[in-house]
Scaffold this motif. Structure first.
Motif: not given
Ligand code: DC
Length: 212
Positions: A63, A96-97, A100, A103-104
């Protein structure tokens, strides 16, 4: 224009996703590569695929360094990494990591194409265009076996089929973001379609969903 594609391995979803991205000139993300990267990273550190703490650490590293990480290592797509990638993908801490950044990618102004297992359900549930690509387990094993043979990997059809069924079962029954068809996705079975027929069928679905 956001295109969300899900489906089991060797269903043809990657090929279709890449062709749709080329056709519509959209950026493409193969989200399976993220889980494969975590699994390969564990293997390179001699860590077990069920080591949640190390897998989470690897996902955090991914990430944080996504812009500079390369996904070119051929080992990422190897047979040996398939099972461990499914194991790390079942860990809520790892998923979870990685939510995002997916999604971005999906939120880019011009749109994007993403493929995986939870794109239409978790990553981009708002996407207007959703496909679920599938094929029989035997057809998928046949394809994957040929692909691995072409890469010079020594394996058997039976081993590939067993592996694929075990992976399907794990991906479909895990508690976090299990692989399943979104209620508003259109299903496309590619069992009896060649690459071009599958792409044309997918394009037809995309164009009809775009206009609704
Ligand atoms: O699509 P693939 O075979 O490269 O994916 C590798 C593993 O990662 C597979 O077992 C399913 C999992 N995966 C996932 O859980 N969610 C995604 N969005 C993509 C892949």
């Amino acid at each position: 224009m956001l295109i969300a594609i899900d489906g089991p391995s060797a269903s043809g979803k990657g090929t279709i996703a890449r062709k749709l991205a080329d056709h519509f000139k959209l950026p493409y993300l193969d989200t399976g590569l993220l889980y494969r990267w975590v699994a390969l990273n564990l293997k390179q550190q001699n860590k077990a695929a069920d080591d949640v703490a190390s897998a989470t650490k690897a996902a955090i590293h991914l990430r944080q360094h996504i812009k500079t990480i390369s996904f070119d290592d051929p080992d990422l797509r190897s047979h040996a990494i398939s099972q461990p990638s499914s194991q790390v993908a079942a860990m809520p801490e790892v998923r979870r990591e990685l939510v995002e950044l997916q999604q971005s990618f999906a939120g880019q102004a011009g749109g994007a194409v993403l493929d995986g297992r939870d794109i239409g359900t978790v990553i981009a549930p708002h996407a207007k265009i959703k496909l679920f690509i599938t094929a029989s387990a035997e057809k998928r094993a046949e394809r994957r076996f040929k692909e691995l043979q072409n890469k010079g990997e020594t394996t058997t059809y039976d081993a590939v089929l067993t592996d694929l069924q075990a992976r399907d079962a794990r991906d479909e029954t895990r508690t976090t973001a299990p692989s399943k068809i979104a209620a508003d996705a259109v299903k496309l079975d590619t069992s009896d379609l060649n690459v071009d027929e599958a792409f044309q069928a997918a394009l037809k679905i995309v164009n009809s969903q775009r206009n609704t």
